[in-house]
Design a protein around this motif. Sequence first.
Motif, PDB file in Angstrom:
ATOM      1  N   UNK A 258     -15.551  78.330  17.707  1.00 60.62           N
ATOM      2  CA  UNK A 258     -16.919  78.679  17.330  1.00 60.62           C
ATOM      3  C   UNK A 258     -17.920  78.239  18.386  1.00 60.62           C
ATOM      4  N   UNK A 259     -17.714  77.060  18.945  1.00 59.29           N
ATOM      5  CA  UNK A 259     -18.653  76.569  19.960  1.00 59.29           C
ATOM      6  C   UNK A 259     -18.707  77.509  21.159  1.00 59.29           C
ATOM      7  N   UNK A 260     -17.530  77.947  21.633  1.00 63.37           N
ATOM      8  CA  UNK A 260     -17.483  78.833  22.805  1.00 63.37           C
ATOM      9  C   UNK A 260     -18.029  80.217  22.475  1.00 63.37           C
ATOM     10  N   UNK A 261     -17.623  80.757  21.326  1.00 62.38           N
ATOM     11  CA  UNK A 261     -18.122  82.073  20.932  1.00 62.38           C
ATOM     12  C   UNK A 261     -19.644  82.042  20.775  1.00 62.38           C
ATOM     13  N   UNK A 262     -20.142  81.021  20.098  1.00 61.70           N
ATOM     14  CA  UNK A 262     -21.576  80.923  19.824  1.00 61.70           C
ATOM     15  C   UNK A 262     -22.387  80.821  21.107  1.00 61.70           C
ATOM     16  N   UNK A 263     -21.905  80.006  22.050  1.00 61.14           N
ATOM     17  CA  UNK A 263     -22.624  79.866  23.326  1.00 61.14           C
ATOM     18  C   UNK A 263     -22.755  81.211  24.023  1.00 61.14           C
ATOM     19  N   UNK A 264     -21.685  81.981  24.023  1.00 64.78           N
ATOM     20  CA  UNK A 264     -21.694  83.280  24.694  1.00 64.78           C
ATOM     21  C   UNK A 264     -22.671  84.233  24.013  1.00 64.78           C
ATOM     22  N   UNK A 265     -22.573  84.363  22.706  1.00 61.85           N
ATOM     23  CA  UNK A 265     -23.396  85.353  22.012  1.00 61.85           C
ATOM     24  C   UNK A 265     -24.866  84.937  21.938  1.00 61.85           C
ATOM     25  N   UNK A 266     -25.144  83.654  21.903  1.00 64.24           N
ATOM     26  CA  UNK A 266     -26.541  83.211  21.964  1.00 64.24           C
ATOM     27  C   UNK A 266     -27.168  83.634  23.291  1.00 64.24           C
ATOM     28  N   UNK A 267     -26.401  83.490  24.361  1.00 61.08           N
ATOM     29  CA  UNK A 267     -26.950  83.844  25.675  1.00 61.08           C
ATOM     30  C   UNK A 267     -27.165  85.344  25.821  1.00 61.08           C
ATOM     31  N   UNK A 268     -26.161  86.160  25.431  1.00 57.63           N
ATOM     32  CA  UNK A 268     -26.322  87.607  25.624  1.00 57.63           C
ATOM     33  C   UNK A 268     -27.451  88.149  24.747  1.00 57.63           C
ATOM     34  N   UNK A 269     -27.660  87.534  23.593  1.00 54.61           N
ATOM     35  CA  UNK A 269     -28.781  87.962  22.737  1.00 54.61           C
ATOM     36  C   UNK A 269     -30.117  87.517  23.319  1.00 54.61           C
ATOM     37  N   UNK A 270     -30.169  86.288  23.785  1.00 51.71           N
ATOM     38  CA  UNK A 270     -31.409  85.759  24.335  1.00 51.71           C
ATOM     39  C   UNK A 270     -31.831  86.520  25.586  1.00 51.71           C
ATOM     40  N   UNK A 271     -30.856  86.882  26.430  1.00 52.24           N
ATOM     41  CA  UNK A 271     -31.160  87.555  27.687  1.00 52.24           C
ATOM     42  C   UNK A 271     -31.110  89.071  27.551  1.00 52.24           C
ATOM     43  N   UNK A 272     -31.014  89.560  26.333  1.00 49.01           N
ATOM     44  CA  UNK A 272     -31.101  90.991  26.018  1.00 49.01           C
ATOM     45  C   UNK A 272     -30.072  91.832  26.769  1.00 49.01           C
ATOM     46  N   UNK A 273     -28.829  91.361  26.764  1.00 50.97           N
ATOM     47  CA  UNK A 273     -27.749  92.165  27.338  1.00 50.97           C
ATOM     48  C   UNK A 273     -27.543  93.405  26.467  1.00 50.97           C
ATOM     49  N   UNK A 362      -8.332  78.476   1.886  1.00 52.89           N
ATOM     50  CA  UNK A 362      -9.197  78.252   3.048  1.00 52.89           C
ATOM     51  C   UNK A 362      -9.459  79.490   3.878  1.00 52.89           C
ATOM     52  N   UNK A 363      -8.744  80.593   3.588  1.00 50.35           N
ATOM     53  CA  UNK A 363      -8.961  81.841   4.326  1.00 50.35           C
ATOM     54  C   UNK A 363     -10.125  82.598   3.686  1.00 50.35           C
ATOM     55  N   UNK A 364     -11.120  82.912   4.506  1.00 52.50           N
ATOM     56  CA  UNK A 364     -12.298  83.634   4.020  1.00 52.50           C
ATOM     57  C   UNK A 364     -12.003  85.130   4.059  1.00 52.50           C
ATOM     58  N   UNK A 365     -11.778  85.742   2.899  1.00 53.09           N
ATOM     59  CA  UNK A 365     -11.362  87.145   2.855  1.00 53.09           C
ATOM     60  C   UNK A 365     -12.542  88.109   2.973  1.00 53.09           C
ATOM     61  N   UNK A 366     -13.688  87.749   2.424  1.00 55.33           N
ATOM     62  CA  UNK A 366     -14.895  88.548   2.640  1.00 55.33           C
ATOM     63  C   UNK A 366     -15.745  87.801   3.654  1.00 55.33           C
ATOM     64  N   UNK A 367     -15.718  88.285   4.897  1.00 50.08           N
ATOM     65  CA  UNK A 367     -16.261  87.537   6.033  1.00 50.08           C
ATOM     66  C   UNK A 367     -17.661  88.063   6.373  1.00 50.08           C
ATOM     67  N   UNK A 368     -18.674  87.206   6.367  1.00 48.32           N
ATOM     68  CA  UNK A 368     -20.025  87.664   6.725  1.00 48.32           C
ATOM     69  C   UNK A 368     -20.217  87.697   8.233  1.00 48.32           C
ATOM     70  N   UNK A 369     -21.147  88.481   8.726  1.00 48.24           N
ATOM     71  CA  UNK A 369     -21.452  88.449  10.160  1.00 48.24           C
ATOM     72  C   UNK A 369     -22.080  87.114  10.526  1.00 48.24           C
ATOM     73  N   UNK A 370     -21.853  86.685  11.746  1.00 49.79           N
ATOM     74  CA  UNK A 370     -22.452  85.437  12.199  1.00 49.79           C
ATOM     75  C   UNK A 370     -23.950  85.631  12.421  1.00 49.79           C
ATOM     76  N   UNK A 371     -24.707  84.545  12.330  1.00 50.02           N
ATOM     77  CA  UNK A 371     -26.157  84.645  12.513  1.00 50.02           C
ATOM     78  C   UNK A 371     -26.526  85.024  13.951  1.00 50.02           C
ATOM     79  N   UNK A 372     -25.580  84.843  14.892  1.00 54.24           N
ATOM     80  CA  UNK A 372     -25.827  85.240  16.282  1.00 54.24           C
ATOM     81  C   UNK A 372     -25.086  86.534  16.632  1.00 54.24           C
ATOM     82  N   UNK A 373     -24.831  87.363  15.642  1.00 56.07           N
ATOM     83  CA  UNK A 373     -24.071  88.583  15.893  1.00 56.07           C
ATOM     84  C   UNK A 373     -24.767  89.476  16.922  1.00 56.07           C
ATOM     85  N   UNK A 374     -23.942  90.192  17.694  1.00 57.60           N
ATOM     86  CA  UNK A 374     -24.433  91.066  18.765  1.00 57.60           C
ATOM     87  C   UNK A 374     -24.430  92.501  18.256  1.00 57.60           C
TER      88      UNK A 374
END
Length: 484
Positions: A258-273, A362-374
Motif C-alpha cells: 500500500x505504501x508503494x502504490x499510494x506514493x505512486x498514485x498520489x504523485x501521478x494525480x498531483x502532477x496531473x498525469x 480477512x478477504x475483502x470481497x466487495x472492494x472499494x476504490x482507493x481514495x487516491x484512485x487514478x
Amino acid sequence: MRKITLFLLVSSVLGLQAQQLDVTKLTYEDYQSDLTFLNKLISQEHPAPYKVVSKSAQEKKQKDALKQLKKTTDYVHFIRCLTRIGDGHLSYELPEEFTFNAIEHSQFFPYPVFVKDGRMFINIKGATLPYGTEITAINNRKIKDLLTNINEHVHGDFYNTTLTEEKLTQAFPLYFANIFDNRVKSFSIDYITRDTKKQKRFKTPAVDYYTYYRNSKLSILPINKLELEQPIHPHYYPEKKLAVLTVNTFDLSESQAYEKFSDFFKRVNKEAYKEIAIDLRNNGGGNPSIAALLYSFISNKKFQNIFNYRTAAITLTKENMVNDYGNPLSYDDIKGFENFLYQRFNKDEDGTYVGNERLKEGVLETFPPDKDTFSGSVNLLVSGKTFSAAVYFAKLFKEHQRGKIIGQETGGNEYNTFAGYFVHYKLPKTKIIVRIPKTELFFGKAETPKSTHGIVPDLKLSIQDYLKYALKEQDPETQYLLER
C-alpha cells in the motif's frame, strides 16, 4: 514461498562444500524407485493431476523416457523422466551434488538468446554472430521443433508456450544441456544474416559453465534491468505525462504494497498525469488480495474481489515430507497443516474440498476504490512470465475494461491455476525436492469453463516492431507507448 526454477544452476552453489550424494553411483533401479514414489505423490497430493494430460498419456510419455534412461543411465536422462502435467507451479529443485557434477562435466551453448513468437535471436553483443541475428536451427534441430520439445518440460499452465519462451530467454543453454545434450563438443548454428537475409551455417565450440555464466551476464534483454531489482518500481516520463509502475511480485505485505502504490498514485494525480502503465511482465504472482489492492487504485467504483481454493484431499502423504528448504517436517508440523486443511475446507457434492468462510477470513470481497484512485488512461503490460495472482489482476483489468492490455499472452490460465498452498517432498534416492500444489486457485464464485489459454492481450507487437526496438536496446512495449 521460495522461488524454485527447474534445471537452473545457481552461481551461489559454488561456495557450498558438503556433498553427500554421488550422482555417478545411482542405478536404474534407484531412478525407477524415485519415479514410482513421485507418481504416487502427485496422484495423491495434487488437486487435479489429470486435468490437462490424461493418466494414460502421462504414463506413455514416462515409459518412453524410461527406455532412454535404461540405455543411458545418468542423472540428466532421469531429469527428462520427471512428471509434467501441464501445471506451471509443479516444480523440481535439483540437489547441490548434481549442480557440482554438471558444472564440472557439462558443456553448454555459448550464447544467450531471446525467444519470441517461436523464433530465436542472439542476445549478446560482441559475439561472432551479431546481436539480433535470427537462429533457425541448432545441430540440425529446427528451432520450432526444439521449442516444442522443451515445452514438454518447461511451460506455464496448460503447456502455455509464452512462459517457455521467457524461461529460454533467461537460461536457454542450461535447458538445452539438460533436455537434449550436456556433453556436446560443438554447435552447428543455422542463421539468417541481418543485412542480406541469406541462410548460413556457423560452427562454434561448446563452452564450460563459467564461460556460459559470464556470457549470460552480458545479455541485452530484458532491457530495463533496474526495474527488475525491486518488488515495486515507479518510472516517470514528465514530458509525456506517462508513468509506469512496475510490480514484479504480489508476494508482499499489505502495508508494504500500500505504501508503494499510494506514493505512486498520489504523485501521478498531483502532477496531473494523463496516462499510466502497470507493468506485470515479470510478476510471478503471490497474494491475490494484493492484486485486488492494486486494482483499487485504478477503479472508479466498487468491484468484486472473489477467488477461492479447492483441494482433492485434506490428508497428507507424510513419507519424506520436507519444508521448502529441504529439511524434514516434524509430526507436529504435518499434523498442524492437516488441521488447517480440515478446519478451512468443506467437502462439496462432487467430493472435492472447497475453501470455507474461515479460509476466506480477512478477504475483502466487495472492494472499494482507493481514495487516491487514478481516473486517467491505463495500460497493462503482460508477458509469459505474468503468472498466478498476476493473472488474477489481468482478469480484473480485462473484465472491467479498464484499458488496453499490451504484450504477450500470460503464462497462467485466465480462470484458474494450481497455487495457494504447497507441499514439498524429497525423493529418497535422487534427493530432488518436488513442490506440489495442494490446492487449485480459481477466480470467481463458481466453477468456470475449462480454458487452455491465458489472458490474451489487446495489442501484441509484431515481431518486426519488437525487433526494431530490441536492436536499439529499447524496451519494446514501453517504447511503443512513448512513441504513439
